[in-house]
Design an enzyme around this catalytic site. Structure first.
Site, short mmCIF file in Angstrom:
data_model
loop_
_atom_site.label_atom_id
_atom_site.label_comp_id
_atom_site.label_asym_id
_atom_site.label_seq_id
_atom_site.Cartn_x
_atom_site.Cartn_y
_atom_site.Cartn_z
N ASP A 32 -4.97 9.13 -7.60
CA ASP A 32 -4.35 8.81 -6.30
C ASP A 32 -4.68 9.93 -5.31
O ASP A 32 -4.31 11.09 -5.52
CB ASP A 32 -2.84 8.72 -6.55
CG ASP A 32 -2.05 8.41 -5.30
OD1 ASP A 32 -2.63 8.39 -4.19
OD2 ASP A 32 -0.83 8.19 -5.44
N ILE A 33 -5.33 9.57 -4.22
CA ILE A 33 -5.79 10.59 -3.25
C ILE A 33 -4.62 11.33 -2.60
O ILE A 33 -4.77 12.48 -2.18
CB ILE A 33 -6.71 9.92 -2.19
CG1 ILE A 33 -7.60 10.97 -1.51
CG2 ILE A 33 -5.91 9.11 -1.18
CD1 ILE A 33 -8.75 10.38 -0.71
N THR B 252 -14.18 -0.63 0.70
CA THR B 252 -14.47 -1.43 -0.51
C THR B 252 -13.26 -2.18 -1.06
O THR B 252 -13.37 -2.86 -2.07
CB THR B 252 -15.03 -0.55 -1.64
OG1 THR B 252 -14.00 0.37 -2.06
CG2 THR B 252 -16.26 0.21 -1.20
N GLY B 253 -12.11 -2.07 -0.39
CA GLY B 253 -10.92 -2.80 -0.84
C GLY B 253 -10.71 -4.01 0.05
O GLY B 253 -11.48 -4.98 0.01
N GLY C 241 -3.28 -0.90 1.08
CA GLY C 241 -4.26 -0.09 0.35
C GLY C 241 -3.97 1.40 0.44
O GLY C 241 -2.82 1.84 0.43
N VAL C 242 -5.04 2.18 0.55
CA VAL C 242 -4.90 3.63 0.57
C VAL C 242 -4.16 4.09 1.83
O VAL C 242 -3.42 5.08 1.82
CB VAL C 242 -6.28 4.31 0.38
CG1 VAL C 242 -7.18 4.14 1.59
CG2 VAL C 242 -6.12 5.77 0.02
N ASP C 243 -4.35 3.35 2.92
CA ASP C 243 -3.68 3.65 4.20
C ASP C 243 -2.16 3.60 4.02
O ASP C 243 -1.43 4.54 4.41
CB ASP C 243 -4.14 2.61 5.24
CG ASP C 243 -3.78 2.96 6.66
OD1 ASP C 243 -3.28 4.07 6.91
OD2 ASP C 243 -4.00 2.10 7.54
N ASN D 97 -7.27 1.33 9.79
CA ASN D 97 -7.76 0.27 10.68
C ASN D 97 -7.71 0.81 12.11
O ASN D 97 -7.15 1.88 12.35
CB ASN D 97 -6.94 -1.03 10.53
CG ASN D 97 -5.48 -0.81 10.86
OD1 ASN D 97 -5.13 -0.51 12.00
ND2 ASN D 97 -4.61 -0.93 9.86
N1 AR6 Z 1 -5.95 6.72 -3.77
C1 AR6 Z 1 -7.29 6.55 -3.82
N2 AR6 Z 1 -7.90 5.36 -3.59
C2 AR6 Z 1 -7.10 4.30 -3.33
C3 AR6 Z 1 -5.70 4.39 -3.25
C4 AR6 Z 1 -5.12 5.68 -3.48
N3 AR6 Z 1 -3.80 5.87 -3.43
N4 AR6 Z 1 -5.20 3.16 -2.95
C5 AR6 Z 1 -6.26 2.33 -2.86
N5 AR6 Z 1 -7.41 3.00 -3.10
P1 AR6 Z 1 -8.54 -0.13 1.00
P2 AR6 Z 1 -10.51 -0.68 3.14
C6 AR6 Z 1 -8.80 2.52 -3.07
O1 AR6 Z 1 -8.24 -1.59 0.89
O2 AR6 Z 1 -11.26 -1.60 2.27
C7 AR6 Z 1 -5.65 -1.15 5.08
O3 AR6 Z 1 -4.71 -2.16 5.30
C8 AR6 Z 1 -9.06 1.05 -3.29
O4 AR6 Z 1 -9.05 0.77 -4.69
O5 AR6 Z 1 -7.41 0.83 0.99
O6 AR6 Z 1 -11.27 0.33 3.95
C9 AR6 Z 1 -6.07 -0.47 6.37
O7 AR6 Z 1 -5.02 -0.37 7.27
C10 AR6 Z 1 -10.45 0.90 -2.71
O8 AR6 Z 1 -11.43 1.30 -3.66
O9 AR6 Z 1 -9.38 0.19 2.37
C11 AR6 Z 1 -7.14 -1.40 6.86
O10 AR6 Z 1 -6.58 -2.51 7.52
C12 AR6 Z 1 -10.46 1.93 -1.56
O11 AR6 Z 1 -9.32 2.77 -1.77
C13 AR6 Z 1 -7.82 -1.88 5.59
O12 AR6 Z 1 -6.83 -1.74 4.56
C14 AR6 Z 1 -10.40 1.35 -0.17
O13 AR6 Z 1 -9.55 0.21 -0.17
C15 AR6 Z 1 -8.99 -1.00 5.22
O14 AR6 Z 1 -9.65 -1.58 4.12
#
Ligand code: AR6
Length: 176
Positions: free
Chosen positions: A14-15, A122-123, A36-38, A28
């Site tokens: 977890d970052i 990538t999420g 997600g990570v945000d 975003n």
């Molecule tokens: N630590 C590390 N990596 C993570 C964590 C974490 N805690 N949680 C998720 N990931 P995403 P995007 C990974 O969907 O595709 C949001 O709603 C996850 O497995 O977080 O850039 C924003 O507000 C994946 O590999 O980001 C935007 O609207 C990676 O982080 C949108 O999502 C990115 O997945 C951005 O989408």
């Protein structure tokens, strides 16, 4: 990337837990939080983060903005906005590379020696993982080749499968 290769690490976890100078958020363009990570970063950093983000007037795709880390162990958060995958013909590759470059430029300007990236786009944004990982590693590699700060970049992968992909791509670059 022989010498530069030793400045790149792959970590699974977890970052929000990482004790680094800066973590990068896959945000975003509103910069006002999301899933997600945000979502994980905003929950861990606390409400002061949203208050600072409200003053930033959003962020364009491919660009990045820096805030404090508040409740996180990381000193700063660099918020970048990755492209939504639309099939590859809408400049996604260049925009994704720009996310990594602009984040590293901000890290360097703020004297961040250690920076951790998630797998941007990538999420929820559906960027194909293989292509995104190539862009991430190649762009970070090129930046480190020309800059002494940051000293170390960590690719923080949420799952072991993604970490294995990163290790393979980093190893391929080391051999190059
Ligand atoms: N630590 C590390 N990596 C993570 C964590 C974490 N805690 N949680 C998720 N990931 P995403 P995007 C990974 O969907 O595709 C949001 O709603 C996850 O497995 O977080 O850039 C924003 O507000 C994946 O590999 O980001 C935007 O609207 C990676 O982080 C949108 O999502 C990115 O997945 C951005 O989408």
């Amino acid at each position: 990337m022989s010498e530069v290769g030793s400045r790149i690490c792959v970590h699974t976890g977890d970052i929000t837990k990482l004790e680094v100078d800066a973590i990068v958020n896959a945000a975003n363009s509103s910069l006002l939080g999301g899933g997600g990570v945000d979502g994980a970063i905003h929950r861990a950093a606390g409400p002061e983060l949203l208050a600072e983000c409200r003053m930033l007037n959003g962020c364009k795709t491919g660009d990045a903005k820096l805030t404090n880390g508040y409740g996180l162990p990381a000193r700063y958060i660099i918020h970048t906005v990755g492209p939504v995958w639309q099939g590859g013909g809408k400049g996604e590759a260049e925009l994704l590379a720009s996310c990594y470059r602009r984040s590293l430029e901000l890290a360097a300007a703020n004297d961040c020696r250690t920076v951790a990236f998630p797998a941007i786009s990538t999420g929820i944004y559906s960027y194909p993982k293989d292509e995104a990982t190539e862009i991430a590693v190649a762009t970070v590699d090129a930046f480190l080749d020309k800059n002494t700060v940051p000293e170390t970049v960590i690719f923080c992968c949420f799952d072991e499968q993604t970490a294995e992909l990163y290790r393979q791509v980093v190893a391929a670059h080391r051999g190059a």
